[in-house]
Write an enzyme that holds these catalytic residues in place. Structure first.
Site, mmCIF file in Angstrom:
data_model
loop_
_atom_site.group_PDB
_atom_site.id
_atom_site.type_symbol
_atom_site.label_atom_id
_atom_site.label_comp_id
_atom_site.label_asym_id
_atom_site.label_seq_id
_atom_site.Cartn_x
_atom_site.Cartn_y
_atom_site.Cartn_z
ATOM 1 N N ARG A 193 64.557 -20.164 70.776
ATOM 2 C CA ARG A 193 65.238 -21.033 71.741
ATOM 3 C C ARG A 193 64.229 -21.993 72.360
ATOM 4 O O ARG A 193 63.084 -21.636 72.593
ATOM 5 C CB ARG A 193 65.890 -20.210 72.849
ATOM 6 C CG ARG A 193 67.223 -19.601 72.457
ATOM 7 C CD ARG A 193 67.857 -18.830 73.603
ATOM 8 N NE ARG A 193 67.021 -17.721 74.004
ATOM 9 C CZ ARG A 193 66.249 -17.695 75.069
ATOM 10 N NH1 ARG A 193 66.213 -18.721 75.900
ATOM 11 N NH2 ARG A 193 65.514 -16.642 75.351
ATOM 12 N N TYR A 221 68.599 -22.889 65.037
ATOM 13 C CA TYR A 221 68.207 -21.535 65.428
ATOM 14 C C TYR A 221 69.216 -20.855 66.357
ATOM 15 O O TYR A 221 69.699 -21.477 67.312
ATOM 16 C CB TYR A 221 66.821 -21.555 66.121
ATOM 17 C CG TYR A 221 66.540 -20.206 66.743
ATOM 18 C CD1 TYR A 221 66.153 -19.127 65.948
ATOM 19 C CD2 TYR A 221 66.790 -19.968 68.095
ATOM 20 C CE1 TYR A 221 65.991 -17.871 66.485
ATOM 21 C CE2 TYR A 221 66.630 -18.705 68.647
ATOM 22 C CZ TYR A 221 66.226 -17.662 67.832
ATOM 23 O OH TYR A 221 66.094 -16.415 68.370
ATOM 24 N N GLY A 222 69.446 -19.586 66.151
ATOM 25 C CA GLY A 222 70.251 -18.669 66.962
ATOM 26 C C GLY A 222 70.820 -19.226 68.252
ATOM 27 O O GLY A 222 71.842 -19.922 68.264
ATOM 28 N N LYS A 260 74.574 -17.597 73.848
ATOM 29 C CA LYS A 260 73.962 -17.888 75.142
ATOM 30 C C LYS A 260 74.652 -19.080 75.831
ATOM 31 O O LYS A 260 74.819 -19.097 77.051
ATOM 32 C CB LYS A 260 72.450 -18.162 74.978
ATOM 33 C CG LYS A 260 71.660 -16.971 74.424
ATOM 34 C CD LYS A 260 71.858 -15.753 75.243
ATOM 35 C CE LYS A 260 70.817 -14.666 75.234
ATOM 36 N NZ LYS A 260 70.456 -13.887 74.086
ATOM 37 N N HIS A 310 73.379 -11.138 81.138
ATOM 38 C CA HIS A 310 72.570 -10.918 79.933
ATOM 39 C C HIS A 310 72.297 -9.416 79.813
ATOM 40 O O HIS A 310 71.174 -8.963 80.012
ATOM 41 C CB HIS A 310 71.265 -11.715 80.096
ATOM 42 C CG HIS A 310 70.425 -11.805 78.868
ATOM 43 N ND1 HIS A 310 69.095 -12.149 78.905
ATOM 44 C CD2 HIS A 310 70.711 -11.610 77.560
ATOM 45 C CE1 HIS A 310 68.598 -12.150 77.684
ATOM 46 N NE2 HIS A 310 69.554 -11.826 76.850
ATOM 47 N N CYS A 344 62.968 -7.732 74.997
ATOM 48 C CA CYS A 344 62.425 -6.664 75.855
ATOM 49 C C CYS A 344 63.189 -5.354 75.711
ATOM 50 O O CYS A 344 63.091 -4.478 76.568
ATOM 51 C CB CYS A 344 62.408 -7.117 77.307
ATOM 52 S SG CYS A 344 61.195 -8.399 77.601
ATOM 53 N N GLY A 345 64.004 -5.208 74.678
ATOM 54 C CA GLY A 345 64.513 -3.881 74.359
ATOM 55 C C GLY A 345 65.998 -3.624 74.556
ATOM 56 O O GLY A 345 66.415 -2.463 74.521
ATOM 57 N N ASN A 373 67.622 -2.305 71.146
ATOM 58 C CA ASN A 373 67.112 -0.957 70.864
ATOM 59 C C ASN A 373 67.715 0.084 71.787
ATOM 60 O O ASN A 373 68.102 1.162 71.348
ATOM 61 C CB ASN A 373 65.587 -0.940 70.964
ATOM 62 C CG ASN A 373 64.955 -1.382 69.665
ATOM 63 O OD1 ASN A 373 64.734 -0.578 68.783
ATOM 64 N ND2 ASN A 373 64.716 -2.672 69.537
ATOM 65 N N ASP A 407 73.835 -7.485 74.205
ATOM 66 C CA ASP A 407 73.198 -8.694 74.748
ATOM 67 C C ASP A 407 73.929 -9.308 75.944
ATOM 68 O O ASP A 407 73.292 -9.832 76.837
ATOM 69 C CB ASP A 407 73.093 -9.742 73.626
ATOM 70 C CG ASP A 407 72.037 -10.812 73.895
ATOM 71 O OD1 ASP A 407 70.933 -10.449 74.346
ATOM 72 O OD2 ASP A 407 72.315 -11.996 73.671
ATOM 73 N N ARG A 419 64.875 -12.416 62.799
ATOM 74 C CA ARG A 419 66.113 -11.806 63.320
ATOM 75 C C ARG A 419 66.988 -11.262 62.204
ATOM 76 O O ARG A 419 66.878 -11.671 61.047
ATOM 77 C CB ARG A 419 66.912 -12.877 64.091
ATOM 78 C CG ARG A 419 66.185 -13.428 65.320
ATOM 79 C CD ARG A 419 66.613 -12.722 66.565
ATOM 80 N NE ARG A 419 65.747 -12.978 67.707
ATOM 81 C CZ ARG A 419 66.009 -12.515 68.933
ATOM 82 N NH1 ARG A 419 67.081 -11.802 69.173
ATOM 83 N NH2 ARG A 419 65.170 -12.743 69.923
HETATM 84 P P1 GTP Z 1 66.882 -10.278 72.430
HETATM 85 O O1 GTP Z 1 67.689 -10.096 71.197
HETATM 86 O O2 GTP Z 1 65.885 -11.380 72.306
HETATM 87 O O3 GTP Z 1 67.724 -10.412 73.643
HETATM 88 O O4 GTP Z 1 65.933 -8.953 72.567
HETATM 89 P P2 GTP Z 1 66.276 -7.470 73.064
HETATM 90 O O5 GTP Z 1 66.164 -7.414 74.534
HETATM 91 O O6 GTP Z 1 67.537 -7.015 72.457
HETATM 92 O O7 GTP Z 1 65.033 -6.651 72.474
HETATM 93 P P3 GTP Z 1 64.952 -5.645 71.229
HETATM 94 O O8 GTP Z 1 65.681 -4.375 71.477
HETATM 95 O O9 GTP Z 1 65.304 -6.381 69.998
HETATM 96 O O10 GTP Z 1 63.401 -5.326 71.242
HETATM 97 C C1 GTP Z 1 62.410 -6.332 71.169
HETATM 98 C C2 GTP Z 1 61.089 -5.747 70.750
HETATM 99 O O11 GTP Z 1 60.692 -4.736 71.680
HETATM 100 C C3 GTP Z 1 61.120 -5.079 69.388
HETATM 101 O O12 GTP Z 1 59.934 -5.378 68.702
HETATM 102 C C4 GTP Z 1 61.197 -3.607 69.700
HETATM 103 O O13 GTP Z 1 60.633 -2.807 68.692
HETATM 104 C C5 GTP Z 1 60.431 -3.511 71.024
HETATM 105 N N1 GTP Z 1 60.934 -2.394 71.870
HETATM 106 C C6 GTP Z 1 62.217 -2.121 72.175
HETATM 107 N N2 GTP Z 1 62.326 -1.001 72.938
HETATM 108 C C7 GTP Z 1 61.066 -0.563 73.128
HETATM 109 C C8 GTP Z 1 60.512 0.566 73.844
HETATM 110 O O14 GTP Z 1 61.198 1.384 74.435
HETATM 111 N N3 GTP Z 1 59.150 0.668 73.828
HETATM 112 C C9 GTP Z 1 58.350 -0.219 73.156
HETATM 113 N N4 GTP Z 1 57.035 -0.040 73.181
HETATM 114 N N5 GTP Z 1 58.840 -1.287 72.472
HETATM 115 C C10 GTP Z 1 60.169 -1.456 72.460
HETATM 116 C C1 SPV Z 2 67.568 -14.112 73.137
HETATM 117 O O1 SPV Z 2 66.641 -14.920 72.991
HETATM 118 O O2 SPV Z 2 67.844 -13.566 74.234
HETATM 119 C C2 SPV Z 2 68.389 -13.735 71.967
HETATM 120 C C3 SPV Z 2 68.257 -14.543 70.799
HETATM 121 O O3 SPV Z 2 69.191 -12.818 72.031
HETATM 122 S S1 SPV Z 2 69.099 -16.030 70.970
HETATM 123 O O4 SPV Z 2 70.413 -15.880 70.381
HETATM 124 O O5 SPV Z 2 68.332 -17.019 70.280
HETATM 125 O O6 SPV Z 2 69.247 -16.392 72.361
HETATM 126 MN MN MN Z 3 68.906 -8.319 71.300
#
Ligand code: GTP
Ligand code: SPV
Ligand code: MN
Length: 593
Positions: free
Chosen positions: A79, A207-208, A216, A236, A260-261, A264, A285, A377
């Site tokens: 973004r 891009y996304g 978003k 969010h 930031c996770g 996951n 998300d 992604r």
């Molecule tokens: P967006 O899609 O951008 O909104 O990201 P998100 O907030 O969904 O983050 P996502 O769960 O994709 O994790 C982003 C990165 O952080 C990845 O590389 C994960 O492996 C890492 N990560 C997620 N959870 C943890 C955790 O509990 N500990 C650590 N050390 N890394 C984590």
């Molecule tokens: C983020 O950046 O928070 C995402 C990916 O989830 S995007 O769709 O590009 O915003």
């Molecule tokens: Mn995500």
């Protein structure tokens, strides 16, 4: 010359839609217009087209059925917040955290870029619905795009096709989303929101978050603007259900900044030492939250799929996502191996000696450069995930017991703490800060304030946004409890102390127990922190000292933090609510300064 309409039979009968499509086509001048209905034959046809134009590369269909790879332009991998605008009549309405352009200027500037930019291309007309059908909160959008990759992603990310047309009927109440790749030049890249016109214009990026306009742009920036007007919240946040061994389910919504996770956590697999726990994924998300008749806050996920971060995803960290990505997945900017399968950093599999990197170049495992882009992604439908919650379809959403804010902080923020009440919780959200990630252009690692993880996504003045949060708390009779978490504290060598991922369930368990008044806590200046003994640590491979260290609060560091919060709050001037200044003062007093 008039564009050729390829499939008249799929043209919607809604006159408002047709009129607008024709106007946009007159500006962009595509050779062809194709109306989409999200059927399976259509998807096959679009994939063929994407393969033909090079938007997709076929992966090994035996090992990864229905999976494809997309390589973006090298200058178009995240973004671009600097090129993202909120175009309200009054500049003040966009506030100090958004870029602003006057609507007339923005339309004129972008029209010049769009003009004739679709010559030689097809304009796809994508009808989509955000939110469950029949929900008071669902929204219809139409995206016009000259990117077949975007059309294919929208099919996974939204409820696309007939369902949206049925919801719309004859109404003109739909978000008009125009997306054009133009020449993908950053000098001519703009993502503009016109909340007063229910219109989004995005040009120059594929891009996304810049191009999948339901995400978003609509579900956060436009929706938050509407939510303020109509008395609900667009956030969010992931939404997940936690089922205890006894069988009761509590729903949690959590806001962490990009990468930031959230994904996951939403798809967490419980550790072996916590048998009987189950996780149900409602969203990863975005959450739209409203006050229900029973006085509780309910959340729906407006999306239908995940656009998740690939690097770091492995069988160890997130087996659910790995399972979800086995079929019908679009990968963007990962490594392709010679056998047509994929690889990325942190996959838990040895790097291929020789492969093709995200740029499409020959890459070797001893190369200094990463093979997959750090913001590479995957796109999958929510139904691909083993933890899919059928509550995703519930038009009323799920009742939220706890709201969790978080970020990526090497120091300062402890593993978890609970706010004292809603007003203090709003303050905790408003002061959240995080290290920047590769999800947006900018300096990775730099700490920035990211209130409620909404800094780049609040579609109006953030001072008003904070006021709205405070008002929502007052209006919600049984408001969720508010917490803050941080999985990312590091030791002196820069290693994460907390194991994270599945083990995060221990923190969620404590949160649910706090909601039920069942867990003990220590009252500290910043909020309630778990007693070591109230955190479930059985089977957790961590020393007592390490547990102590992730729960500890360094007063000096917090005093520094409070100074930075003050600077941040000062940005908002008169619009900043007094209640949050009061919380700031109280925190300072509790810290003893
Ligand atoms: P967006 O899609 O951008 O909104 O990201 P998100 O907030 O969904 O983050 P996502 O769960 O994709 O994790 C982003 C990165 O952080 C990845 O590389 C994960 O492996 C890492 N990560 C997620 N959870 C943890 C955790 O509990 N500990 C650590 N050390 N890394 C984590
Ligand atoms: C983020 O950046 O928070 C995402 C990916 O989830 S995007 O769709 O590009 O915003
Ligand atoms: Mn995500």
């Amino acid at each position: 010359m008039e564009p050729e309409i390829i499939n008249k039979e799929k043209m919607p009968s809604n006159e408002h839609v047709i009129k607008w499509v024709n106007e946009m086509a007159a500006m962009c001048k595509p050779d062809k217009i194709q109306y989409l209905d999200a059927s399976e034959e259509e998807e096959k046809e679009l994939i063929e087209e994407a393969l033909r134009v090079g938007d997709l590369i076929k992966l090994n269909q035996e090992k990864m059925p229905g999976c494809y790879l997309h390589r973006s332009a090298q200058n178009d991998v995240a973004r671009t917040e600097k090129l993202t605008f909120v175009c309200t009549q009054k500049e003040e309405d966009a506030g100090p955290t958004n870029n602003w352009m006057a609507p007339a200027d923005a339309y004129k500037k972008l029209a010049e870029i769009y003009d004739g930019s679709m010559k030689g291309r097809t304009m796809y007309v994508v009808p989509f619905l955000m939110g469950p059908k029949g929900s008071m909160f669902c929204k219809v959008g139409f995206e016009l795009t000259d990117s077949v990759y975007v059309a294919l992603n929208m099919r996974k990310m939204t409820r696309m096709g007939k369902i949206a047309l049925e919801e719309l009927g004859d109404s003109d109440d739909f978000t008009k989303c125009l997306h054009g790749k133009a020449d993908l030049n950053m000098e001519r890249r703009f993502i503009c929101h016109f909340p007063e016109d229910n219109t989004i214009w995005s040009v120059g990026s594929g891009y996304g978050g810049n191009a999948l306009l339901g995400k978003k742009c609509l579900a956060l920036r436009m929706a938050s603007f509407l939510g303020k007007k109509e008395g609900w919240l667009a956030e969010h946040m992931l939404i997940m259900g936690l089922e205890s061994p006894k069988g009761d389910i509590h729903y949690v919504a959590a806001a962490f900044p990009s990468a930031c996770g959230k994904t996951n956590l939403a798809m967490l697999i419980p550790p072996e030492s916590m048998p009987g726990w189950k996780i149900w994924t409602v969203g990863d998300d975005i959450a739209w939250m409203h006050i229900n008749e029973d006085g509780k806050l309910y959340a729906v996920n407006p999306e239908a799929g995940f656009f998740g971060v690939v690097p770091g995803t492995s069988m160890k960290t997130n087996p659910s996502v790995m399972k979800a990505m086995e079929k019908n997945t679009i990968f963007t900017n990962v490594v392709m191996k010679d056998d047509g399968t994929v690889w990325w950093e942190g996959m838990g599999e040895e790097a291929p000696k020789k492969a093709t990197n995200w740029k499409g170049e020959l890459w070797t495992s001893d190369s200094e450069e990463k093979g997959a882009h750090p913001n590479s992604r995957f796109t999958v439908s929510i139904k691909n995930t083993p933890t899919y919650s059928k509550e995703w379809e519930n038009p009323n959403g799920v009742p939220i017991s706890a709201i969790v804010f978080g970020g990526r902080r090497a120091k300062v923020a402890p593993l978890v703490y609970q706010s004292f009440d809603w007003q203090h919780g709003t303050f905790v959200g408003a002061t959240a800060a995080s290290e920047q990630t590769a999800a947006a252009e900018g300096q990775v690692g730099a700490i920035r304030h990211d209130p409620m993880a909404m800094l780049p996504f609040a579609g109006y003045h953030m001072g008003d946004y904070f006021k709205h949060w405070l008002e929502m708390g007052k209006k919600t009779k049984h408001a969720p409890k508010i917490f803050h978490v941080n999985w990312f504290r590091t030791d002196d060598d820069g290693n994460f102390i907390w194991p994270g991922f599945g083990e995060n369930l221990r923190v969620l368990k404590w949160i649910i127990e706090r909601v039920k008044d069942e867990a003990e806590a220590v009252k500290t200046p910043i909020g309630y922190v778990p007693h070591q003994k109230s955190l479930h640590t059985e089977g957790l491979n961590m020393s007592e000292d390490d547990i102590e260290s992730v729960l500890s609060i360094d007063k000096e560091a917090w005093n520094e933090e409070v100074k930075k919060q003050e600077e941040f709050f000062n940005k908002f001037g008169d619009k900043f609510p007094q209640e949050l200044w009061d919380e700031h003062k109280k925190l300072k007093e509790r810290l003893g300064k």
